[in-house]
Design a protein around this motif. Structure first.
Motif, mmCIF file in Angstrom:
data_model
loop_
_atom_site.group_PDB
_atom_site.id
_atom_site.type_symbol
_atom_site.label_atom_id
_atom_site.label_comp_id
_atom_site.label_asym_id
_atom_site.label_seq_id
_atom_site.Cartn_x
_atom_site.Cartn_y
_atom_site.Cartn_z
ATOM 1 N N GLU A 63 0.839 -1.196 0.000
ATOM 2 C CA GLU A 63 0.000 0.000 0.000
ATOM 3 C C GLU A 63 0.868 1.238 0.000
ATOM 4 O O GLU A 63 2.035 1.206 0.407
ATOM 5 C CB GLU A 63 -0.953 0.012 1.199
ATOM 6 N N VAL A 64 0.285 2.330 -0.484
ATOM 7 C CA VAL A 64 0.901 3.646 -0.391
ATOM 8 C C VAL A 64 -0.017 4.460 0.511
ATOM 9 O O VAL A 64 -1.244 4.408 0.388
ATOM 10 C CB VAL A 64 1.117 4.291 -1.787
ATOM 11 N N GLY A 69 -2.842 10.072 6.033
ATOM 12 C CA GLY A 69 -3.097 8.750 6.596
ATOM 13 C C GLY A 69 -3.992 7.864 5.750
ATOM 14 O O GLY A 69 -4.339 6.757 6.157
ATOM 15 N N ASP A 70 -4.384 8.342 4.556
ATOM 16 C CA ASP A 70 -5.216 7.541 3.663
ATOM 17 C C ASP A 70 -4.354 6.464 3.014
ATOM 18 O O ASP A 70 -3.310 6.770 2.422
ATOM 19 C CB ASP A 70 -5.844 8.413 2.571
ATOM 20 N N PHE A 89 4.230 7.012 2.666
ATOM 21 C CA PHE A 89 4.819 5.753 3.111
ATOM 22 C C PHE A 89 4.548 4.731 2.031
ATOM 23 O O PHE A 89 3.428 4.637 1.524
ATOM 24 C CB PHE A 89 4.204 5.265 4.429
ATOM 25 N N LEU A 90 5.556 3.942 1.710
ATOM 26 C CA LEU A 90 5.403 2.818 0.798
ATOM 27 C C LEU A 90 5.589 1.559 1.621
ATOM 28 O O LEU A 90 6.624 1.379 2.266
ATOM 29 C CB LEU A 90 6.435 2.899 -0.326
ATOM 30 N N VAL A 91 4.574 0.707 1.655
ATOM 31 C CA VAL A 91 4.554 -0.466 2.522
ATOM 32 C C VAL A 91 4.405 -1.723 1.660
ATOM 33 O O VAL A 91 3.462 -1.834 0.878
ATOM 34 C CB VAL A 91 3.371 -0.387 3.523
ATOM 35 N N ALA A 92 5.355 -2.643 1.810
ATOM 36 C CA ALA A 92 5.263 -3.932 1.109
ATOM 37 C C ALA A 92 4.609 -4.943 2.036
ATOM 38 O O ALA A 92 4.856 -4.938 3.247
ATOM 39 C CB ALA A 92 6.658 -4.413 0.697
ATOM 40 N N SER A 93 3.772 -5.795 1.491
ATOM 41 C CA SER A 93 3.119 -6.816 2.311
ATOM 42 C C SER A 93 4.173 -7.690 2.980
ATOM 43 O O SER A 93 5.293 -7.816 2.484
ATOM 44 C CB SER A 93 2.171 -7.664 1.469
#
Length: 124
Positions: A63-64, A69-70, A89-93
């Motif tokens: 997710e980005v 905070g969306d 923020f770039l979040v990898a599963s």
């Protein structure tokens, strides 16, 4: 004409993954194209003050998250564009790497790396 394979691209470990950079400022195209791997389970706080970026997911998920905070899910076939130098923020599963094809304007020199300090954003 410029023709490059993945093995010929400039490879930069940016802290939470690797960015394989196919086109650089020295190529004179005005933009950079990368094949970027974001390591599974990582969360990167990023901001590009000198570049705009568009990312297209070709594998993995994550997710980005914008500064409000969306959160927006990223799966293969999803594109997101940071059209206002957006801090994010770039979040990898946690179970798989996230793989993105990214375009930066203006082009990168090639040696840029992120500062992943949670108190500050990186700024290309």
């Amino acid at each position: 004409m410029i023709v490059r394979t993945l093995s010929e691209a400039v490879s930069v470990n940016w802290g939470n993954g690797v960015s394989r950079r196919f086109l650089l400022a020295s190529d004179g195209m005005g933009y950079t194209v990368t094949d970027t791997i974001v390591a599974a389970g990582t969360k990167s706080r990023l901001e590009y003050r000198n570049h705009l970026e568009a990312c297209y997911c070709i594998a993995g998920s994550g997710e980005v998250v914008n500064s409000a905070g969306d959160a927006f899910p990223i799966v293969p076939g999803t594109l997101y564009a940071l059209d206002n130098h957006d801090p994010h923020f770039l979040v990898a599963s946690p179970d798989e790497d996230l793989r993105l094809v990214c375009v930066f304007v203006p082009a990168l020199r090639g040696d840029e790396r992120h500062s992943l300090d949670s108190a500050t954003f990186s700024h290309y």
